[in-house]
Motif scaffolding. Structure first.
Motif, short mmCIF file in Angstrom:
data_model
loop_
_atom_site.label_atom_id
_atom_site.label_comp_id
_atom_site.label_asym_id
_atom_site.label_seq_id
_atom_site.Cartn_x
_atom_site.Cartn_y
_atom_site.Cartn_z
N MET A 1 0.67 -1.04 0.14
CA MET A 1 -0.02 -0.12 0.07
C MET A 1 0.76 1.23 0.03
O MET A 1 0.58 2.24 -0.56
CB MET A 1 -1.00 -0.07 1.17
CG MET A 1 -2.17 -1.15 1.10
SD MET A 1 -2.81 -0.94 -0.28
CE MET A 1 -3.61 0.61 -0.46
N THR A 2 2.11 1.09 0.76
CA THR A 2 2.95 2.43 0.87
C THR A 2 3.53 2.45 -0.59
O THR A 2 3.50 3.94 -1.29
CB THR A 2 4.07 2.30 1.89
OG1 THR A 2 3.39 1.64 2.96
CG2 THR A 2 4.91 3.40 2.04
N ILE B 1 2.21 1.63 -3.26
CA ILE B 1 1.18 1.99 -4.34
C ILE B 1 0.89 3.58 -4.07
O ILE B 1 0.67 4.35 -5.21
CB ILE B 1 -0.16 1.37 -4.25
CG1 ILE B 1 0.03 -0.05 -5.06
CG2 ILE B 1 -1.29 2.14 -4.82
CD1 ILE B 1 -1.40 -0.85 -4.89
N THR B 2 0.65 3.93 -3.21
CA THR B 2 0.23 5.23 -2.69
C THR B 2 0.89 6.39 -2.75
O THR B 2 0.82 7.66 -2.70
CB THR B 2 -0.54 5.45 -1.46
OG1 THR B 2 0.10 4.77 -0.50
CG2 THR B 2 -1.88 4.52 -1.44
N GLU B 3 2.42 6.10 -2.52
CA GLU B 3 3.64 7.03 -2.38
C GLU B 3 4.53 7.07 -3.47
O GLU B 3 4.88 7.98 -3.92
CB GLU B 3 4.19 6.96 -1.12
CG GLU B 3 3.03 7.19 0.28
CD GLU B 3 3.68 6.76 1.60
OE1 GLU B 3 5.01 6.70 1.77
OE2 GLU B 3 3.01 7.17 2.54
N SER C 1 3.95 6.67 -9.55
CA SER C 1 3.38 7.80 -9.83
C SER C 1 2.25 7.36 -10.49
O SER C 1 2.20 6.28 -11.48
CB SER C 1 4.09 8.75 -10.76
OG SER C 1 4.74 7.99 -11.74
N PRO C 2 0.98 7.84 -10.39
CA PRO C 2 -0.28 7.30 -10.86
C PRO C 2 -0.19 7.59 -12.54
O PRO C 2 0.46 8.42 -13.03
CB PRO C 2 -1.30 8.30 -10.37
CG PRO C 2 -0.59 9.55 -9.86
CD PRO C 2 0.89 9.08 -9.69
#
Lengths: 114, 371
Positions: free
Chosen positions: A105-106, A108-110, A113-114
């Motif tokens: 999760m870290t 993916i979320t941090e 880059s999306p």
């Protein structure tokens, strides 16, 4: 547009549900009674309402992860819960799962880059 | 003062506990009560008063819901789809059969009980019969709704596993009387081919068959006299039943067995939903048994009203202006009538078997399991 508060609450509840089991199991290597558990979790930053915790303890007991006994020696009778060996096994497995999840999760979320 | 306060606190605590535990299963109540006594007292120590503790705990009904957990629904997702199908069929059968039977019975009674002077009397009787049958229909529909729901609610509580019954493959181990118990792990070769449109058995058709069987069975049981001719002659209702009602207790079971077999076949078709070997076998067995029963009832049993011809002749005599066939009674030949009906039954059965076998061979057997 303002955020939909009901929706947010609902999603937050779903997100928290599994972590509560993990939080409770983590505290139960030694016998504890319900309200002491509420307070110790609170101090550690996990807030759980007693009306959620008590039914949860009962459910974990019926699943064989916790065992309980009544202590009637003191001023008032207290029900102490403690992890069973089965509960400990499950807790260890869940913990490992959780650590992987946190890592992912870290990431993916941090970091990605999306 | 202090003591007063204590009893007051105790009273409040007990009231709160009562409101929680009365919503719980009996077996849990005592233990939960003790647990809550401990909790409330701990919280009161921290928050300063019992009242503050109870406010923090919130509505006892909500609290109780958390204890009862996931049994907060009557019929869960596992059963919901099946429940809806069964409910639909049961309600349709009930509504149609109750409405028709009560309507006809009330009309008969109305005509026999009162003098019919003109059209408006007839309309009145009709209207009364209509409202009565509508009332009976509504109350029986509610009853059936309740019963079906109750059965499913009990299955939900008992966790009856419908899928296990359906999916468990039969093995030779079953012969030894040892249930294998284990469910076969799902593998992709269990995927059956997507049935071609022509292989599908429409659900609606099976549902119509089911409703038809049950409605017909209800009519045979409760109102066999409606199969025949009814007319009014000088304020009297004349009924000529085509069936031999004197021997009805012998004839009825044959009709019911035949309908019950048809019903089982229709339910199987509804569940399977496409032509395949099982459906074919069921269709053939059903067709053969129903034909056999038809032969027995038509050729062996005294199914027809022996006076049908004469009584019908009476009708034509009474209504000379409506004479279509002169001396109908002498023409009416029950044996010939039986043969005609039997002929129709056999032709239709043969067509049904032929269509089923053709469709099964053509579309049903195309690789049940993908290779």
């Amino acid at each position: 547009m303002s955020i939909d508060k009901d929706l947010l609450d609902n999603l937050r509840l779903e997100l928290r549900r599994g972590t509560l089991v993990l939080s409770v199991l983590s505290r139960m290597s030694t016998p504890k009674y319900g309200y002491a558990l509420v307070q110790s979790l609170q101090e550690l930053g996990v807030s759980i309402e007693p009306n959620t915790l008590y039914p949860l303890l009962r459910r974990l007991e019926s699943q064989g992860l916790l065992a309980s006994r009544w202590e009637t020696d003191g001023a008032k009778p207290r029900k102490y819960y403690q992890r069973t060996s089965n509960g400990t096994e499950i807790y260890d497995a869940l913990l490992e799962e959780w650590q992987q999840m946190v890592k992912a999760m870290t990431h993916i979320t941090e970091e990605v880059s999306p | 003062m202090n003591e007063n306060n204590n009893t007051n606190n105790q009273e409040l605590t007990e009231r709160y506990i009562y409101q929680v535990i009365r919503r719980l299963p009996k077996a849990q109540r005592e233990d939960v009560a003790m647990e809550l006594r401990e909790l409330i007292s701990d919280m009161a120590d921290e928050k300063g008063s019992v009242e503050a503790a109870l406010i923090a705990l919130g509505d006892p009904a909500e609290f109780a819901k958390k204890y009862t957990g996931d049994s907060n629904f009557l019929i869960g997702p596992n059963y919901y789809a099946t429940y809806l199908t069964v409910l639909k069929i049961a309600l349709m059968c009930t509504a149609i059969s109750v409405f028709v039977i009560v309507l006809l019975q009330t009309v008969f009674e109305g005509y026999s009980a009162s003098e019919i002077a003109d059209l408006s009397d007839g309309i009145q009787i009709g209207a009364r019969a209509f409202s009565k049958s509508l009332g009976s229909m509504i109350s029986s529909v509610i009853g059936v709704f309740g019963s079906v729901t109750l059965v499913f609610a009990i299955m939900e509580r008992q966790k009856v596993d419908l899928d296990e019954v359906k999916e468990k493959e039969w093995t030779t181990a079953d012969l030894a009387g040892k249930p294998t118990g284990e469910r076969h792990a799902w593998t992709p070769d269990q995927l059956t081919s997507v049935p071609s449109k022509k292989a599908l058995l429409p659900r609606s058709e099976s549902i119509v068959d089911i409703v038809f069987s049950i409605v017909l069975a209800a009519l045979f049981i409760f109102a066999p006299q409606i199969f025949g001719m009814i007319w009014i002659n000088d304020d009297l209702v004349m009924e000529v039943s085509v069936f031999n009602l004197d021997k009805w207790n012998i004839i009825l079971p044959f009709f019911l067995i035949s309908l019950a077999i048809g019903l089982v076949d229709a339910i199987l078709k509804l569940i399977i939903g496409r032509y395949n070997i099982k459906v074919m076998v069921s269709t053939i067995i059903t067709a053969l048994v129903q034909s056999l029963i038809a032969i027995i009832t038509l050729k062996v049993l005294p199914i027809w009203n022996p006076d049908f011809g004469n009584e019908l002749q009476q009708f034509f005599n009474d209504h000379p202006d409506e004479i279509v066939i002169d001396k109908f009674g002498t023409y009416f030949d029950s044996n010939g009538f039986s043969n005609i009906i039997l002929g129709f039954i056999i032709v239709f059965t043969a067509i049904d078997i032929a269509v089923t076998v053709y469709k099964t061979m053509r579309y049903g057997s195309e690789a049940e399991k993908a290779k």
